[in-house]
Design an enzyme around this catalytic site. Structure first.
Site, PDB file in Angstrom:
ATOM      1  N   CYS A  10       0.811  -1.225   0.000  1.00  0.00           N
ATOM      2  CA  CYS A  10       0.000   0.000   0.000  1.00  0.00           C
ATOM      3  C   CYS A  10       0.844   1.275   0.000  1.00  0.00           C
ATOM      4  CB  CYS A  10      -0.948   0.009   1.189  1.00  0.00           C
ATOM      5  SG  CYS A  10      -2.115  -1.358   1.203  1.00  0.00           S
TER       6      CYS A  10
ATOM      7  N   HIS B 271      -8.876   3.761  -2.446  1.00  0.00           N
ATOM      8  CA  HIS B 271      -7.531   3.244  -2.186  1.00  0.00           C
ATOM      9  C   HIS B 271      -7.062   2.300  -3.297  1.00  0.00           C
ATOM     10  CE1 HIS B 271      -3.990   1.912  -0.237  1.00  0.00           C
ATOM     11  NE2 HIS B 271      -4.492   0.952   0.519  1.00  0.00           N
TER      12      HIS B 271
ATOM     13  N   CYS C 233     -13.754   1.450   6.721  1.00  0.00           N
ATOM     14  CA  CYS C 233     -12.807   0.646   5.954  1.00  0.00           C
ATOM     15  C   CYS C 233     -12.634   1.225   4.559  1.00  0.00           C
ATOM     16  CB  CYS C 233     -13.316  -0.789   5.824  1.00  0.00           C
ATOM     17  SG  CYS C 233     -13.652  -1.621   7.396  1.00  0.00           S
ATOM     18  N   SER C 234     -11.406   1.308   4.081  1.00  0.00           N
ATOM     19  CA  SER C 234     -11.180   1.789   2.721  1.00  0.00           C
ATOM     20  C   SER C 234     -11.669   0.745   1.728  1.00  0.00           C
ATOM     21  CB  SER C 234      -9.697   2.092   2.501  1.00  0.00           C
ATOM     22  OG  SER C 234      -8.921   0.925   2.694  1.00  0.00           O
TER      23      SER C 234
END
Length: 396
Positions: free
Chosen positions: A81, A345, A214-215
């Site tokens: 990430c 994301h 939550c992404s």
């Protein structure tokens, strides 16, 4: 030698499969936007680090070729990430090392719908690069039939609640804040506001985290043009230029694993180390920062990052967000873009999207989400496995 961002661009972040495009289409859109913002041609670019996690090994070339076939070196970057910020860091190092005067950092991701797994192996955690991390979690909390990344961060949240008295409402306040911020961001995947009660009432992914904390998985791309000081002067780009005043990456140390804590294994020690080094290299501290884009892959990670960045003592982050100190009218504005939770994301693009948002903020170009008088911005991007990158941006 100083390095400056003089052009940024990004696509709108979107739900996977909601738009008929390929990764090279989104990379072209973001990359060309960054070049146009800088007012330069691709032919002036001398190096191209390209971040992505789920595409094939030379997907960076396939994407960059959409901008031109100049023979320029292209580097494929994958740091989970933290991939986008790693590409940005490479661009800065090329410039500061005197290897190039003009570098394009590009990041993109075309993802699949559904929850993100715990590794590139499809969930075989015995051979996964994050096997040690999930082993720490399993030893303390077991392993449940919930999405693994939500599970490890959810267990970090439980530990934070047990250790410091953090409440579910304080965790939900992060989600509510970031969804509220994204209303003013045309690039955000989600633009609906939610109250704390609505965040709490959403479907539970892994207790105590609900869906609105939550992404999501996302498609999208982002880019930044990074240049030397002499390039800025030669091309008259001072008004557009934002200095990368400090930057540092940290990876896991024994501290990440020694205590058997999910708080440590998801990266608070890495983030703290990267922040300390970035502050030191820039000659700045958290007290100098006005606006922050940080890695809120889950609401608890925003709280952990407050502590790692020195915004509050360990354990006080729930009260900090509850106080309003991290939104408009507070001490800092954190994630004015909506953050990962609401903006989206796409892994390879996330760190560069943070740089784009902060560049617009420091130039005074952020529109309705503008942070008044912003002069110093901080970006924090983290990936399990692990890497944490902290970047300090300053308007000259």
């Amino acid at each position: 030698m100083k390095a400056y961002v003089v052009g940024v661009g990004m696509t709108k972040f979107e739900k996977p499969e909601s738009r008929d495009w390929q990764y090279w289409d989104m990379a072209r859109e973001a990359g060309q936007a960054a070049l146009d913002d800088a007012g330069i041609a691709y032919e002036q670019v001398q190096q191209v680090p390209v971040g992505h996690c789920f595409q094939a090994s030379t997907a960076g070339q396939r994407a960059a070729y959409e901008l031109g076939l100049t023979g320029v070196p292209v580097y494929n970057v994958n740091n989970n990430c933290a991939t986008g910020s790693t590409a940005l860091m490479m661009a800065r190092q090329f410039v500061r090392g005197g290897l190039a005067d003009c570098v394009l950092a590009l990041g993109f991701e075309k993802m699949k719908r559904g929850a993100l797994g715990g590794g590139s192996d499809g969930g075989d955690f015995t051979t996964s690069p994050v096997a040690r991390h999930y082993g720490v979690m399993a030893a303390r909390h077991g392993f449940e039939r919930t999405p693994p990344t939500a599970q490890i961060f959810g267990n970090a949240a439980r530990e934070h609640m047990e250790r410091y008295g953090t409440t579910e409402a304080q965790l939900a306040a992060v989600g509510a804040k970031n969804h509220r911020h994204s209303v003013n961001n045309p690039y955000a995947q989600f633009r609906d506001p939610y109250t704390v009660d609505e965040v709490l009432a959403a479907r539970t992914v892994h207790r105590p985290l609900t869906k609105l904390q939550c992404s999501p998985t996302s498609d999208g791309a982002a880019a930044a043009v990074v240049v030397s000081e002499r390039f800025v002067v030669r091309h008259g780009l001072l008004e557009k230029a934002v200095e990368i005043a400090g930057q540092a990456m940290a990876t896991d140390t024994e501290e990440s694993f020694a205590a058997g804590s999910c708080i440590d294994v998801v990266g608070r020690p890495m983030s703290r180390a990267a922040a300390h080094r970035a502050y030191e290299s820039a000659g700045l501290g958290i007290e100098d920062v006005d606006v922050i884009e940080l890695h809120d892959c889950f609401s608890v990670n925003e709280l952990l990052t407050y502590e790692a960045l020195g915004m509050c003592p360990d354990g006080a982050s729930g009260k900090l967000v509850e106080s309003g100190a991290t939104t408009y009218g507070g001490r800092w504005v954190v994630n004015p873009s909506g953050g990962l939770i609401s903006k989206g994301h796409p892994l390879g693009a996330t760190g560069l999207a943070q740089a784009a948002e902060l560049t617009w903020q420091l130039r005074g170009q952020a529109g309705a989400r503008q942070v008044a008088g912003a002069r110093v911005g901080l970006a924090h991007n983290i990936g399990l496995g692990g890497a944490a990158v902290v970047t300090l941006l300053r308007k000259p």
